[in-house]
Design an enzyme around this catalytic site. Structure first.
Site, PDB file in Angstrom:
ATOM      1  N   ASN A  94      15.896  18.918 -21.537  1.00  0.00           N
ATOM      2  CA  ASN A  94      15.634  19.139 -22.964  1.00  0.00           C
ATOM      3  C   ASN A  94      15.789  20.615 -23.315  1.00  0.00           C
ATOM      4  O   ASN A  94      16.887  21.127 -23.235  1.00  0.00           O
ATOM      5  CB  ASN A  94      14.297  18.568 -23.421  1.00  0.00           C
ATOM      6  CG  ASN A  94      14.279  18.407 -24.944  1.00  0.00           C
ATOM      7  OD1 ASN A  94      15.322  18.257 -25.556  1.00  0.00           O
ATOM      8  ND2 ASN A  94      13.117  18.473 -25.558  1.00  0.00           N
TER       9      ASN A  94
ATOM     10  N   THR B 296      19.925  16.437 -18.735  1.00  0.00           N
ATOM     11  CA  THR B 296      19.132  17.421 -19.473  1.00  0.00           C
ATOM     12  C   THR B 296      17.746  17.617 -18.898  1.00  0.00           C
ATOM     13  O   THR B 296      17.234  16.745 -18.182  1.00  0.00           O
ATOM     14  CB  THR B 296      19.025  16.962 -20.949  1.00  0.00           C
ATOM     15  OG1 THR B 296      18.422  17.992 -21.719  1.00  0.00           O
ATOM     16  CG2 THR B 296      18.201  15.692 -21.098  1.00  0.00           C
TER      17      THR B 296
ATOM     18  N   ASP C  48      11.358  14.640 -27.561  1.00  0.00           N
ATOM     19  CA  ASP C  48      12.351  13.775 -28.199  1.00  0.00           C
ATOM     20  C   ASP C  48      11.730  12.509 -28.786  1.00  0.00           C
ATOM     21  O   ASP C  48      12.394  11.749 -29.493  1.00  0.00           O
ATOM     22  CB  ASP C  48      13.473  13.411 -27.218  1.00  0.00           C
ATOM     23  CG  ASP C  48      14.522  14.510 -27.134  1.00  0.00           C
ATOM     24  OD1 ASP C  48      14.460  15.451 -27.942  1.00  0.00           O
ATOM     25  OD2 ASP C  48      15.398  14.423 -26.258  1.00  0.00           O
TER      26      ASP C  48
ATOM     27  N   GLY D 126      24.016  19.769 -26.880  1.00  0.00           N
ATOM     28  CA  GLY D 126      23.953  20.300 -28.240  1.00  0.00           C
ATOM     29  C   GLY D 126      22.912  19.640 -29.122  1.00  0.00           C
ATOM     30  O   GLY D 126      23.035  19.674 -30.345  1.00  0.00           O
ATOM     31  N   GLY D 127      21.900  19.024 -28.493  1.00  0.00           N
ATOM     32  CA  GLY D 127      20.800  18.468 -29.275  1.00  0.00           C
ATOM     33  C   GLY D 127      21.299  17.472 -30.305  1.00  0.00           C
ATOM     34  O   GLY D 127      22.136  16.610 -30.016  1.00  0.00           O
TER      35      GLY D 127
ATOM     36  N   ARG E  62      16.902   8.207 -18.127  1.00  0.00           N
ATOM     37  CA  ARG E  62      16.083   8.882 -19.126  1.00  0.00           C
ATOM     38  C   ARG E  62      14.635   8.950 -18.622  1.00  0.00           C
ATOM     39  O   ARG E  62      14.138   8.002 -17.998  1.00  0.00           O
ATOM     40  CB  ARG E  62      16.152   8.076 -20.420  1.00  0.00           C
ATOM     41  CG  ARG E  62      15.485   8.728 -21.633  1.00  0.00           C
ATOM     42  CD  ARG E  62      16.224   9.936 -22.105  1.00  0.00           C
ATOM     43  NE  ARG E  62      15.810  10.349 -23.443  1.00  0.00           N
ATOM     44  CZ  ARG E  62      16.055  11.568 -23.935  1.00  0.00           C
ATOM     45  NH1 ARG E  62      16.691  12.474 -23.207  1.00  0.00           N
ATOM     46  NH2 ARG E  62      15.686  11.871 -25.147  1.00  0.00           N
TER      47      ARG E  62
ATOM     48  N   GLU F 276      11.013  16.520 -22.240  1.00  0.00           N
ATOM     49  CA  GLU F 276      11.699  15.445 -22.980  1.00  0.00           C
ATOM     50  C   GLU F 276      10.759  14.688 -23.909  1.00  0.00           C
ATOM     51  O   GLU F 276      11.210  13.986 -24.820  1.00  0.00           O
ATOM     52  CB  GLU F 276      12.321  14.464 -21.975  1.00  0.00           C
ATOM     53  CG  GLU F 276      13.699  13.999 -22.336  1.00  0.00           C
ATOM     54  CD  GLU F 276      14.717  15.119 -22.254  1.00  0.00           C
ATOM     55  OE1 GLU F 276      15.360  15.404 -23.274  1.00  0.00           O
ATOM     56  OE2 GLU F 276      14.870  15.709 -21.163  1.00  0.00           O
TER      57      GLU F 276
ATOM     58  N   SER G  66      17.319   9.554 -27.520  1.00  0.00           N
ATOM     59  CA  SER G  66      18.185  10.697 -27.197  1.00  0.00           C
ATOM     60  C   SER G  66      19.405  10.696 -28.104  1.00  0.00           C
ATOM     61  O   SER G  66      19.739   9.683 -28.725  1.00  0.00           O
ATOM     62  CB  SER G  66      18.648  10.552 -25.742  1.00  0.00           C
ATOM     63  OG  SER G  66      19.631  11.504 -25.422  1.00  0.00           O
TER      64      SER G  66
ATOM     65  N   THR H 160      20.688  21.249 -22.058  1.00  0.00           N
ATOM     66  CA  THR H 160      21.439  20.022 -21.734  1.00  0.00           C
ATOM     67  C   THR H 160      22.835  20.411 -21.226  1.00  0.00           C
ATOM     68  O   THR H 160      23.301  21.528 -21.451  1.00  0.00           O
ATOM     69  CB  THR H 160      21.546  19.061 -22.947  1.00  0.00           C
ATOM     70  OG1 THR H 160      20.230  18.851 -23.479  1.00  0.00           O
ATOM     71  CG2 THR H 160      22.154  17.736 -22.589  1.00  0.00           C
TER      72      THR H 160
HETATM   73  N1  GLY Z   1      17.066  16.154 -25.183  1.00  0.00           N
HETATM   74  C1  GLY Z   1      18.189  16.015 -26.003  1.00  0.00           C
HETATM   75  C2  GLY Z   1      18.641  14.602 -26.129  1.00  0.00           C
HETATM   76  O1  GLY Z   1      18.312  13.799 -25.286  1.00  0.00           O
HETATM   77  O2  GLY Z   1      19.311  14.255 -27.068  1.00  0.00           O
END
Ligand code: GLY
Length: 572
Positions: A398, A396, A420, A469-470, A103, A417, A449, A378
């Protein structure tokens, strides 16, 4: 996280005999080997890259590095070495499981208020567009680590297919061409020069060559992580980001780490689910949902009434996401409590059968300002090799093309990112997700995330699964697993129509076909506000091995352009 984060529901732990039976069942499965290997990813060329590496004698971990790198070349709108992700690994030899946390980390100059206006409200543009939105990328460090510690072929061989794709080029598919047009106004000058040469968007079928990206990947291949986080690439990245208004330093890049984290383990009925721990909200969310369903005696055989219970379990899990979760290196989280069956029981107590619980009746930290948007960014891939090693990886940048900033000379799209994080506690992020101070921006911190790469193992076999899919990732993975439990094959798991509830906004979004007219009327009668989506969502990739039958399946979501390939041992 010191103690294992393991959730055992009542039906699993009821008797020692039942527990012993389960252990034996899992061991029996472990004894066999898959009849071949399989890769499912969001792009045919990335799937091919993984198969190529497996055919060269690489294992699932080598193939994961190859697929990640290739996806970053052929769908840079979704992921890439300028972004991050989670790689869930299962090594069959000793059944070791881990998650490599790639991440992004906030740069050291980041601050809690950096995306707020004078009134303390979030300025969405700042955390989404341009290099000020970028966290320090984690994908290069994660790939280097996975290749070195778990792979057989080495980083340079694993990266070779991606470097070839970047240098020689590949024909754009319609999806890529559409995103160039859609995002053209956001794209930075270097990105426009690449994707809109002479001011005209590259069309479907055009050959896209990325020589700068090939050189950057080659330095990573030659020098390992130092080839990205130090030296020429690091200097180009920092110069580009700072010239564009960002705050990265060479120290930020050199200081990036991709730690391994102990996965969350959830028990539901006769299944063992291995999934993503914080800084993903996925594993905790799945544990909460499954524990509630377990207490409710959920079977899935009760039509819309079964779906109603799933919706209520989703609602409560998303409430907790906003309240408690963040970077485990920065905040204390009551994780053992959240994933415990006792907590699931407490949550489920307020669920009324055949009646919606308004989200306002569940104490909340704030209100979202806007509805969740479609998560087309993503990406995810799933792999099993011939030994039974597995990788589920969700990666991802983002939003589409991340921050839309291409660092000049590098070919690298910088993620966004930082969106988030909870930029403020009064506003939601691009996915309509609210947040609390647990997920506030801080130097070196990782944003929360929803990415939920997962494995499931039990009577119906072994499933490797995940999706982009966010905010909807978690509920898609839940529905995919519920399908698996009822015996669905890999294609049905990735294809079935989906529904989603995320606490706020208090509505149930659904794809065409998820509820028939009768079910819609029934849900409306129970008090649910239904949002029939005009488009589909998600891009799930699944591999399914059934040891008892000796079968191996892989499937790519028909909503995307990906492919799944199974290569059987005797066909190699
Ligand atoms: N950027 C989307 C997630 O990490 O959930």
């Amino acid at each position: 996280m010191d103690a294992p984060l393991e959730s055992r529901n009542a039906s699993y732990g009821r008797t020692l005999a039942a527990g012993l039976f389960m252990v034996l069942a899992f061991s029996a499965q472990a004894a066999g080997k898959p009849p071949g290997f399989a890769v499912a990813s969001a792009h045919p060329l990335a799937t091919d890259a993984g198969i190529e590496i497996l055919q060269q004698g690489g294992n699932a971990f080598d193939a994961a590095v190859a697929v990640s790198a290739a996806l970053g070349v052929v769908e840079p709108y979704s992921s890439g070495i300028g972004g991050g992700g989670f790689w869930l690994l299962h090594r069959e030899r000793d059944r070791f499981e881990t998650m490599v946390d790639g991440r992004e980390m906030a740069p050291q100059a980041a601050s809690r208020e950096m995306y707020q206006d004078a009134q303390g409200h979030a300025i969405a543009d700042l955390s989404r567009n341009g290099p000020i939105a970028g966290g320090i990328p984690g994908t290069p460090a994660a790939l280097d680590h996975i290749a070195a510690r778990y792979g057989k072929l080495g980083l340079a061989r694993d990266l070779a297919p991606a470097i070839r794709l970047a240098r020689e080029g590949f024909p754009l598919d319609a999806r890529f061409a559409k995103f160039i047009v859609m995002e053209s106004k956001r794209l930075s000058p270097a990105a426009r020069a690449l994707l809109l040469p002479d001011g005209k968007a590259l069309a479907e079928g055009a050959l896209l060559r990325q020589p700068d990206l090939a050189d950057t990947l080659q330095r990573l291949a030659d020098q390992g992580r130092d080839g990205f986080y130090k030296g020429a690439t690091a200097q180009q990245l920092v110069d580009g980001v700072r010239a564009g208004g960002g705050i990265w330093t060479l120290q930020d890049l050199a200081g990036y780490t991709a730690p391994e984290r102990k996965p969350v383990v959830v028990r539901f009925k006769d299944y063992r689910i291995v999934t993503a721990p914080p800084p993903s909200a996925g594993g905790v969310g799945l544990a909460e949902m499954f524990n509630q369903l377990s207490v409710l005696g959920w079977t899935g055989n009760n039509g819309v009434h079964s779906q109603q219970l799933v919706i209520e379990a989703m609602r409560r899990a998303y409430r907790d996401r906003a309240t408690y979760l963040g970077d485990p290196d920065y905040i204390e989280m009551p994780l053992q409590r959240l994933v415990s069956p006792e907590y699931g029981r407490a949550l489920a107590k307020s669920i009324q059968h055949d009646h919606a619980t308004p989200s306002v009746d569940l104490p909340a930290p704030g209100q979202p300002k806007r509805a969740a948007k479609e998560g087309v960014d993503t990406t995810h891939y799933s792999i099993i090799d011939g030994e039974g090693n597995r990788v589920a990886a969700t990666v991802t940048v983002n939003l589409i093309f991340g921050s839309a900033f291409l660092a000049p000379g590098t070919g690298v799209f910088i993620n966004d990112e930082m969106d988030d994080f909870a930029a403020s506690t009064t506003d939601s992020n691009a996915f309509g997700l609210i947040g609390s101070s647990a997920n506030a921006v801080a130097p070196g911190k990782r944003p929360l995330s929803t990415m939920t790469p997962s494995f499931v193992e039990g009577p119906k076999g072994v499933l490797v699964v995940g999706t982009p899919g966010g905010s909807r990732i978690l509920t898609m993975v839940l529905l995919g697993m519920l399908d698996f439990f009822r015996g669905a094959d890999a294609q049905a798991i990735v294809s079935d129509p989906r529904y989603h509830m995320q606490y706020l906004p208090d509505q149930v979004q659904f794809e065409k076909g998820a509820f028939d007219e009768q079910a819609q009327a029934a849900l409306a009668g129970m008090g649910y506000k239904l949002d029939a989506l005009s488009s589909s969502f998600g891009n799930m990739q699944a591999v399914l091995w059934r040891p008892a039958q000796g079968t191996l399946q892989a499937a790519a979501d028909p909503r995307g352009v990906g492919t799944a390939r199974v290569v059987l041992k005797n066909a190699r």
